[in-house]
Scaffold this motif. Structure first.
Motif, PDB file in Angstrom:
ATOM      1  N   PRO A 184       6.240  31.765 -36.507  1.00 40.75           N
ATOM      2  CA  PRO A 184       5.343  32.220 -35.432  1.00 40.75           C
ATOM      3  C   PRO A 184       4.410  31.118 -34.936  1.00 40.75           C
ATOM      4  CG  PRO A 184       5.458  33.869 -37.157  1.00 40.75           C
ATOM      5  CD  PRO A 184       6.151  32.649 -37.693  1.00 40.75           C
ATOM      6  N   LEU A 185       3.959  30.257 -35.859  1.00 37.62           N
ATOM      7  CA  LEU A 185       3.096  29.141 -35.470  1.00 37.62           C
ATOM      8  C   LEU A 185       3.890  28.060 -34.745  1.00 37.62           C
ATOM      9  CD1 LEU A 185       0.944  28.792 -38.720  1.00 37.62           C
ATOM     10  CD2 LEU A 185       0.221  29.745 -36.519  1.00 37.62           C
ATOM     11  N   THR A 186       5.123  27.831 -35.195  1.00 33.63           N
ATOM     12  CA  THR A 186       5.981  26.847 -34.540  1.00 33.63           C
ATOM     13  C   THR A 186       6.193  27.205 -33.085  1.00 33.63           C
ATOM     14  OG1 THR A 186       7.151  26.401 -36.620  1.00 33.63           O
ATOM     15  CG2 THR A 186       8.250  25.750 -34.588  1.00 33.63           C
ATOM     16  N   LYS A 187       6.443  28.479 -32.827  1.00 35.34           N
ATOM     17  CA  LYS A 187       6.669  28.949 -31.461  1.00 35.34           C
ATOM     18  C   LYS A 187       5.445  28.685 -30.586  1.00 35.34           C
ATOM     19  CE  LYS A 187       8.264  33.053 -28.953  1.00 35.34           C
ATOM     20  NZ  LYS A 187       8.641  34.487 -29.089  1.00 35.34           N
ATOM     21  N   LEU A 188       4.256  28.966 -31.113  1.00 35.08           N
ATOM     22  CA  LEU A 188       3.030  28.727 -30.362  1.00 35.08           C
ATOM     23  C   LEU A 188       2.807  27.233 -30.117  1.00 35.08           C
ATOM     24  CD1 LEU A 188       0.401  31.175 -31.931  1.00 35.08           C
ATOM     25  CD2 LEU A 188       1.469  31.334 -29.683  1.00 35.08           C
ATOM     26  N   TRP A 189       3.079  26.413 -31.153  1.00 37.66           N
ATOM     27  CA  TRP A 189       2.813  24.987 -31.036  1.00 37.66           C
ATOM     28  C   TRP A 189       3.795  24.306 -30.090  1.00 37.66           C
ATOM     29  CZ3 TRP A 189      -1.016  22.173 -30.828  1.00 37.66           C
ATOM     30  CH2 TRP A 189      -0.964  20.789 -30.991  1.00 37.66           C
ATOM     31  N   ARG A 190       5.029  24.770 -30.049  1.00 39.44           N
ATOM     32  CA  ARG A 190       5.994  24.216 -29.092  1.00 39.44           C
ATOM     33  C   ARG A 190       5.515  24.470 -27.656  1.00 39.44           C
ATOM     34  NH1 ARG A 190      11.453  26.632 -31.938  1.00 39.44           N
ATOM     35  NH2 ARG A 190      11.685  25.037 -33.563  1.00 39.44           N
ATOM     36  N   ARG A 191       5.015  25.659 -27.422  1.00 42.66           N
ATOM     37  CA  ARG A 191       4.506  25.979 -26.079  1.00 42.66           C
ATOM     38  C   ARG A 191       3.274  25.142 -25.760  1.00 42.66           C
ATOM     39  NH1 ARG A 191       3.819  31.064 -26.710  1.00 42.66           N
ATOM     40  NH2 ARG A 191       5.799  31.732 -25.817  1.00 42.66           N
ATOM     41  N   ALA A 192       2.405  24.974 -26.751  1.00 43.66           N
ATOM     42  CA  ALA A 192       1.188  24.184 -26.540  1.00 43.66           C
ATOM     43  C   ALA A 192       1.530  22.736 -26.187  1.00 43.66           C
ATOM     44  CB  ALA A 192       0.323  24.233 -27.804  1.00 43.66           C
ATOM     45  N   ARG A 193       2.529  22.180 -26.847  1.00 46.14           N
ATOM     46  CA  ARG A 193       2.940  20.802 -26.561  1.00 46.14           C
ATOM     47  C   ARG A 193       3.502  20.681 -25.146  1.00 46.14           C
ATOM     48  NH1 ARG A 193       7.080  19.308 -30.921  1.00 46.14           N
ATOM     49  NH2 ARG A 193       7.120  17.328 -29.767  1.00 46.14           N
ATOM     50  N   ARG A 194       4.266  21.680 -24.718  1.00 45.41           N
ATOM     51  CA  ARG A 194       4.829  21.640 -23.363  1.00 45.41           C
ATOM     52  C   ARG A 194       3.731  21.752 -22.313  1.00 45.41           C
ATOM     53  NH1 ARG A 194       8.642  25.342 -25.544  1.00 45.41           N
ATOM     54  NH2 ARG A 194       7.588  27.042 -24.433  1.00 45.41           N
ATOM     55  N   GLY A 225      -2.090  25.868 -37.972  1.00 44.99           N
ATOM     56  CA  GLY A 225      -1.212  26.246 -36.867  1.00 44.99           C
ATOM     57  C   GLY A 225      -1.146  25.197 -35.781  1.00 44.99           C
ATOM     58  N   LEU A 226      -1.781  24.043 -36.007  1.00 44.36           N
ATOM     59  CA  LEU A 226      -1.804  22.956 -35.033  1.00 44.36           C
ATOM     60  C   LEU A 226      -1.133  21.707 -35.612  1.00 44.36           C
ATOM     61  CD1 LEU A 226      -5.506  23.302 -33.807  1.00 44.36           C
ATOM     62  CD2 LEU A 226      -3.460  24.348 -32.817  1.00 44.36           C
ATOM     63  N   GLY A 227      -0.817  20.760 -34.747  1.00 46.12           N
ATOM     64  CA  GLY A 227      -0.228  19.514 -35.202  1.00 46.12           C
ATOM     65  C   GLY A 227      -1.236  18.674 -35.957  1.00 46.12           C
ATOM     66  N   LEU A 228      -0.740  17.807 -36.823  1.00 50.94           N
ATOM     67  CA  LEU A 228      -1.608  16.913 -37.572  1.00 50.94           C
ATOM     68  C   LEU A 228      -2.321  15.954 -36.619  1.00 50.94           C
ATOM     69  CD1 LEU A 228       0.781  15.941 -40.521  1.00 50.94           C
ATOM     70  CD2 LEU A 228      -0.917  17.781 -40.448  1.00 50.94           C
TER      71      LEU A 228
END
Length: 322
Positions: free
Chosen positions: A104-114, A251-254
């Motif tokens: 669930p966090l991966t999905k959110l972070w992929r969208r945030a990066r885009r 839930g965020l990138g390093l």
């Protein structure tokens, strides 16, 4: 001249799988046998992709998450049960720094990066409620997996490539090709050394100059190597640099740029441990590795334009010019 006296020749094969390039290198006497073995090994990789992919809607992993109900044991393949059990082991060792329930966090972070925009706080909180390696129960002999909360989504991106490389090497060994290497774009296993050599030469990626040749080259045999780093994948949001490597705790990138290379007896462990150590940082991460039998690591981080390098005591050799 009998067949066993024939000189060994080098053969190389490639295939795109799991979103990266896989390479098989092996030494054998016959081209036909080498080709058959390599194709079987790469077919095994393709099969693992069909099982473990988070991107394929038809993968076994995605189908499991879609059909699972809280507390209900679901039948799975031997491969999926095995890779989830391996994942749980590293999650427990690392205190959750590596966690395949981060879907669930991966999905959110992929969208945030885009979108180059941080996820809303309420959605992060909701997603974090579905994350925790203790929420997955695995019965390997019975091939059953239980997810304990509604809406969980598993992400095997930090271990699936390593697991696939291991299985490919098994195929080669079973067919008698012990002088071989399988490389899944940085996750690799090497077997017995090439003829006339002490080991396989493996270059460790440079964090300082990732597009140039490494100045650190290892010569190793019968070992697995994996690297986790953000030299090529990062995003800047509101003036702050974030890695593509996700921290399950936030839930965020390093936010610290690093490169972690791990040596282990198998690629699945090396792959997962490299991710875990990246999240834990140089001090806690290297302490974890030092306390884990058969695992060594090299941790390179950039702090204020200065590189800091940490090697565990068993890291092979030192920098050698190439």
């Amino acid at each position: 001249m009998c067949i066993r006296d024939r000189p060994l020749r080098r053969f190389e094969f490639h295939r795109k799988a799991m979103g990266v390039d896989f390479t098989v290198v092996l030494y054998g006497a016959k081209k036909g046998a080498a080709n058959t073995a390599a194709q079987a090994a790469l077919d095994r990789v393709t099969r693992i992709d069909e099982i473990c992919s988070d991107y394929r809607a038809t993968s076994e992993l995605r189908r499991l998450c879609a059909a699972a109900r809280p507390g209900r044991a679901m039948p799975v393949s031997a491969d999926l049960a095995r890779v989830l059990k391996l994942s749980h082991r590293v999650s427990k060792l690392s205190g959750g720094a590596f966690d395949v329930t981060v879907g669930p966090l991966t999905k959110l972070w992929r969208r945030a990066r885009r979108q180059k925009k941080l996820p809303p706080a309420d959605r992060l909180k909701q997603a974090r409620g579905l994350v925790g390696f203790q929420l997955v129960s695995v019965d390997v002999p019975g091939r059953r997996v239980t997810l304990k909360r509604e809406g969980m989504r598993l992400d095997l991106g930090g271990i699936a490539k390593g697991y696939a490389v291991d299985r490919a090497m098994e195929v080669l060994a079973d067919r008698g090709f012990t002088r071989s290497m399988v490389d899944g774009s940085g996750d690799l296993v090497v077997g017995d050394p090439p003829p006339g050599q002490a080991g396989w030469k493996v270059a460790v990626a440079s964090l300082e100059k990732p597009d140039r040749r490494s100045t650190e080259v290892l010569q190793v045999a019968n070992i697995a190597i994996a690297t986790s780093g953000d030299a090529f994948q990062s995003v800047t949001i509101d003036g702050k640099r974030f890695s593509h490597i996700l921290d399950p705790r936030t839930g965020l990138g390093l936010t610290t740029s690093s490169s972690v290379t791990v040596l282990a007896s198998d690629a699945a462990t090396a792959d997962a441990m490299a991710s875990a150590v990246s999240v834990m940082g140089s001090v806690a991460g290297q302490r974890l590795v030092a306390g884990t039998r058969g695992v060594e690591s090299l941790f390179v981080s950039r702090v204020k334009d200065r590189l800091r390098i940490h090697r565990t005591s068993g890291w092979p050799g030192r920098s050698s010019p190439r």
